[in-house]
Scaffold this active site. Structure first.
Site, PDB file in Angstrom:
ATOM      1  N   HIS A  21       0.863  -1.186   0.000  1.00  0.00           N
ATOM      2  CA  HIS A  21       0.000   0.000   0.000  1.00  0.00           C
ATOM      3  C   HIS A  21       0.897   1.233   0.000  1.00  0.00           C
ATOM      4  CE1 HIS A  21       0.851   0.631   4.259  1.00  0.00           C
ATOM      5  NE2 HIS A  21       0.349  -0.538   4.578  1.00  0.00           N
ATOM      6  N   HIS A  24       4.004   1.586   2.325  1.00  0.00           N
ATOM      7  CA  HIS A  24       5.233   0.909   1.906  1.00  0.00           C
ATOM      8  C   HIS A  24       5.917   1.713   0.799  1.00  0.00           C
ATOM      9  CE1 HIS A  24       2.535  -2.599   3.080  1.00  0.00           C
ATOM     10  NE2 HIS A  24       3.468  -2.557   4.021  1.00  0.00           N
ATOM     11  N   CYS A 130       2.979 -11.322  19.404  1.00  0.00           N
ATOM     12  CA  CYS A 130       2.096 -10.772  18.361  1.00  0.00           C
ATOM     13  C   CYS A 130       2.625 -11.240  17.019  1.00  0.00           C
ATOM     14  CB  CYS A 130       2.061  -9.245  18.412  1.00  0.00           C
ATOM     15  SG  CYS A 130       1.221  -8.558  16.946  1.00  0.00           S
ATOM     16  N   CYS A 133       3.369  -8.354  14.477  1.00  0.00           N
ATOM     17  CA  CYS A 133       4.678  -7.702  14.655  1.00  0.00           C
ATOM     18  C   CYS A 133       5.810  -8.722  14.577  1.00  0.00           C
ATOM     19  CB  CYS A 133       4.784  -7.024  16.018  1.00  0.00           C
ATOM     20  SG  CYS A 133       3.690  -5.638  16.255  1.00  0.00           S
ATOM     21  N   CYS A 156      -2.517  -6.331  20.731  1.00  0.00           N
ATOM     22  CA  CYS A 156      -1.316  -5.554  20.421  1.00  0.00           C
ATOM     23  C   CYS A 156      -1.742  -4.133  20.080  1.00  0.00           C
ATOM     24  CB  CYS A 156      -0.615  -6.218  19.238  1.00  0.00           C
ATOM     25  SG  CYS A 156       0.554  -5.150  18.406  1.00  0.00           S
ATOM     26  N   HIS A 159      -1.339  -3.652  16.142  1.00  0.00           N
ATOM     27  CA  HIS A 159      -2.212  -4.381  15.222  1.00  0.00           C
ATOM     28  C   HIS A 159      -3.666  -4.484  15.667  1.00  0.00           C
ATOM     29  CE1 HIS A 159       1.643  -5.544  13.457  1.00  0.00           C
ATOM     30  NE2 HIS A 159       0.941  -5.646  12.351  1.00  0.00           N
ATOM     31  N   LYS A 306      -2.348   4.631  11.698  1.00  0.00           N
ATOM     32  CA  LYS A 306      -1.407   4.150  10.685  1.00  0.00           C
ATOM     33  C   LYS A 306      -2.172   3.393   9.606  1.00  0.00           C
ATOM     34  CE  LYS A 306       2.561   1.045  10.301  1.00  0.00           C
ATOM     35  NZ  LYS A 306       2.582  -0.394  10.476  1.00  0.00           N
ATOM     36  N   LYS A 309      -2.988  -2.634   5.930  1.00  0.00           N
ATOM     37  CA  LYS A 309      -3.830  -3.620   5.256  1.00  0.00           C
ATOM     38  C   LYS A 309      -4.687  -4.354   6.269  1.00  0.00           C
ATOM     39  CE  LYS A 309      -3.668  -3.986   0.874  1.00  0.00           C
ATOM     40  NZ  LYS A 309      -4.895  -4.074   0.098  1.00  0.00           N
TER      41      LYS A 309
HETATM   42  N1  MSP Z   1       9.470  -7.089   7.414  1.00  0.00           N
HETATM   43  C1  MSP Z   1       9.539  -6.041   8.370  1.00  0.00           C
HETATM   44  C2  MSP Z   1      10.832  -5.246   8.212  1.00  0.00           C
HETATM   45  C3  MSP Z   1      12.079  -6.052   8.297  1.00  0.00           C
HETATM   46  S1  MSP Z   1      13.479  -5.094   8.005  1.00  0.00           S
HETATM   47  C4  MSP Z   1      14.752  -6.076   8.453  1.00  0.00           C
HETATM   48  C5  MSP Z   1       8.355  -5.094   8.191  1.00  0.00           C
HETATM   49  N2  MSP Z   1       7.729  -5.150   7.038  1.00  0.00           N
HETATM   50  S2  MSP Z   1       6.437  -4.306   6.644  1.00  0.00           S
HETATM   51  O1  MSP Z   1       6.124  -4.722   5.307  1.00  0.00           O
HETATM   52  O2  MSP Z   1       5.420  -4.498   7.620  1.00  0.00           O
HETATM   53  O3  MSP Z   1       6.801  -2.804   6.700  1.00  0.00           O
HETATM   54  C6  MSP Z   1       7.818  -2.284   5.909  1.00  0.00           C
HETATM   55  C7  MSP Z   1       7.946  -0.800   6.081  1.00  0.00           C
HETATM   56  O4  MSP Z   1       6.743  -0.154   5.657  1.00  0.00           O
HETATM   57  C8  MSP Z   1       8.216  -0.354   7.512  1.00  0.00           C
HETATM   58  O5  MSP Z   1       9.262   0.607   7.529  1.00  0.00           O
HETATM   59  C9  MSP Z   1       6.920   0.287   7.919  1.00  0.00           C
HETATM   60  O6  MSP Z   1       7.115   1.315   8.843  1.00  0.00           O
HETATM   61  C10 MSP Z   1       6.460   0.855   6.588  1.00  0.00           C
HETATM   62  N3  MSP Z   1       5.046   1.153   6.633  1.00  0.00           N
HETATM   63  C11 MSP Z   1       4.001   0.288   6.729  1.00  0.00           C
HETATM   64  N4  MSP Z   1       2.855   0.999   6.868  1.00  0.00           N
HETATM   65  C12 MSP Z   1       3.145   2.330   6.854  1.00  0.00           C
HETATM   66  C13 MSP Z   1       2.405   3.502   6.868  1.00  0.00           C
HETATM   67  N5  MSP Z   1       1.096   3.505   6.992  1.00  0.00           N
HETATM   68  N6  MSP Z   1       3.069   4.673   6.729  1.00  0.00           N
HETATM   69  C14 MSP Z   1       4.424   4.726   6.518  1.00  0.00           C
HETATM   70  N7  MSP Z   1       5.153   3.637   6.510  1.00  0.00           N
HETATM   71  C15 MSP Z   1       4.560   2.437   6.784  1.00  0.00           C
HETATM   72  O7  MSP Z   1       8.059  -4.336   9.111  1.00  0.00           O
END
Ligand code: MSP
Length: 525
Positions: A21, A24, A130, A133, A156, A159, A306, A309
């Site tokens: 989304h 990311h 969790c 997380c 959590c 989440h 935040k 998904k």
């Molecule tokens: N797999 C772990 C990271 C491992 S790094 C060794 C993870 N993955 S994630 O897919 O959940 O998130 C990846 C990144 O996307 C994180 O930096 C997270 O903060 C960012 N974001 C996910 N949702 C977000 C928002 N709504 N806004 C900004 N960034 C966000 O965590």
């Protein structure tokens, strides 16, 4: 020749349990802008991104979709995560998957070293876990929900889902040994964690005491097998954090590792703790350098929360790029949200900024300047005559915008870099209004003055193309070609943007850089 300054930047690796989304996409774009800036400044740049594919979260999703975890990860990587990079015009130099053999091999080398050096021992653990997380939680991280599906249960805070109680024989990493070395690191390298708010939170967390970290699981087998005990797989975060090192040759190619490492780690603030506590402790145990910086950026919010998904508030990046284009996507998120702060996305704000800043402010400036060189000078950029203070002021702004933007990028203040560059857009538009080249063109006695005005605005436009190229690579490449710049815009030294020569032949743009959009997409969440 002086050695090129290394700049290695990594994004977090993304979970493949679901499709991307715009939250990311935000991390990806920010890392890409920083990488492009440094690359364009001639630094020895490396941008890494990739996917995090082991652990319970992925396993459960795969099972729920009647798939093996590897087949599920392959599908998501190929149909969603790699295409995301195309959609966003990300210039990554590598893409690592934690299921890559190169990663698994180097992880085993790292693990064995820590085990042999006495940093890993076996013990028993019981705690709240969790799966969202992929982390054991303390009571502080949980809350009781008064109503809804999970009424009365501990969920959590991130989440909003119930935690599970796990009791396992685990291998532990002696993280508590690193409490003082970590505090010393934060003290001696004050910019190690940024921004300040994240730094303070992490220092408090570490000061309150560090437990050893459980780094293995035996209740499922989707992970890297512990080399000295095949009944356990490695904890997914321990595995995932190592990607930053394994991707650049840890354990197998020392020369490359030393060339690249340490990295700048760009992460969302929710995962800053993993990167600023566990990861440097792991590296210290292995006798390696810690990251050069950990920057925790803010969240994209929906309804004050935040975007995620799991809460069904995700917006797919294509929903925006299909209407506004990739450059506008990149520009908007870097401009509208202070990097390091949270920000709410709104279609109205995006549409308004697109129209005012990209279409009217910048795009229109480019079209007008190019049209005037065509109309008044048959497409040949004239040489400037004697400069007036007004012309010199534009040159001064070009230099200031270049220096200020570079300084802002050094501080990761991406939004400030754009704001500095935008002073030039605004001043050029003001200059054209005041100098009135259309009036000068009617008076043959003012031909030299018209030359100077036209030369000044083309020069300013070229400087803008170079400075904006890391942010809006497609539009600036078109602009650069149209004003007759040498080579490609990406080959121009961004730290010397204002020094380009600015003479050549102009060819009309095929279409506006940012065409008018009649009906922005309605809000779809
Ligand atoms: N797999 C772990 C990271 C491992 S790094 C060794 C993870 N993955 S994630 O897919 O959940 O998130 C990846 C990144 O996307 C994180 O930096 C997270 O903060 C960012 N974001 C996910 N949702 C977000 C928002 N709504 N806004 C900004 N960034 C966000 O965590």
């Amino acid at each position: 020749m002086a050695a090129r300054k290394p700049f290695y930047i990594a994004t977090p690796i993304f979970y493949v349990n679901d499709v991307p989304h715009i939250g990311h996409a935000y991390t990806e774009v920010a890392a890409d802008v920083l990488a492009r800036w440094h690359r364009q400044a001639g630094d020895d740049t490396w941008l890494l991104t990739g996917t995090d594919e082991h652990g319970q979260k992925i396993l459960r999703t795969a099972v729920a979709n009647d798939s093996s975890p590897k087949a599920w990860a392959d599908k998501l990587v190929n149909t969603s995560w790699k295409p995301l990079l195309e959609t966003l015009n990300i210039s990554n130099d590598d893409f690592i998957r934690t299921t890559d053999e190169r990663h698994e091999t180097a992880v085993l080398i790292f693990l064995q070293k820590l085990y042999d050096d006495g940093f890993i021992y076996s013990g028993e653990y019981e705690g709240y876990y969790c799966v969202g997380c992929e982390e054991y939680k303390q009571l502080d991280d949980l809350m009781e929900t008064p109503d809804g599906d999970y009424a009365g249960q501990l969920v959590c805070k991130i989440h909003g889902r119930p935690v599970e109680i796990l009791k396992e024989k685990n291998y532990f990493f002696r993280m508590s040994d690193f409490q003082q070395p970590l505090l010393d690191l934060y003290e001696s390298q004050p910019d190690f964690i940024q921004p300040e708010s994240v730094r303070n939170e992490i220092i408090q967390f570490v000061k309150s005491g560090l437990d050893d970290l459980s780094i293995s699981r035996s209740s499922f087998d989707w992970g890297i097998t512990i080399p000295w005990d095949p009944t356990h797989v490695l904890y997914v975060w321990f595995d995932a954090l190592l990607n930053y090192a394994t991707a650049v040759g840890y354990g197998v190619d020392r020369e490359n590792f030393d060339r690249r490492w340490p990295a700048v780690q760009l992460v969302g603030k929710d995962i800053a703790r993993f990167h600023a506590v566990i990861w440097p402790a792991m590296l210290m145990a292995a006798g390696e350098k810690v990251p050069s910086r950990v920057f925790g950026h803010g969240w994209l919010l929906v309804g004050g929360e935040k975007m995620s998904k799991s809460k069904l508030t995700g917006i797919a990046p294509e929903q925006i790029t299909d209407t506004f284009g990739v450059d506008a996507f990149r520009y908007y998120f870097m401009r509208a949200i202070g990097f390091g702060s949270d920000g709410s996305f709104s279609w109205e704000d995006l549409a308004a900024r697109y129209q005012a800043e990209l279409a009217n402010g910048f795009g229109n400036l480019a079209s007008r300047v190019i049209a005037m060189i065509g109309r008044y000078r048959d497409g040949v950029v004239p040489a400037a005559g004697a400069l007036t203070p007004a012309d010199e002021a534009i040159r001064a702004t070009e230099q200031r915008a270049t220096d200020d933007a570079d300084a802002a990028i050094e501080r990761f203040a991406i939004h400030e870099a754009l704001a500095s560059i935008w002073t030039l857009v605004e001043e050029l538009n003001g200059y054209i209004t005041i100098q009135e080249p259309w009036a000068l063109s009617k008076d043959p006695a003012k031909a030299e003055r018209l030359d100077t005005v036209l030369a000044t605005i083309v020069h300013g436009l070229g400087t803008l193309a170079v400075l904006l190229s890391p942010f809006i690579p497609d539009a600036t490449e078109k602009l650069w070609a149209s004003i007759g710049g040498d080579g490609t815009v990406q080959q121009q030294d961004v730290r010397a943007a204002w020094l380009w020569t600015g003479t050549g032949t102009v060819t009309p743009l095929e279409s506006s850089l940012f065409p008018r959009i009649e009906q922005p997409e309605p809000a779809v969440v």
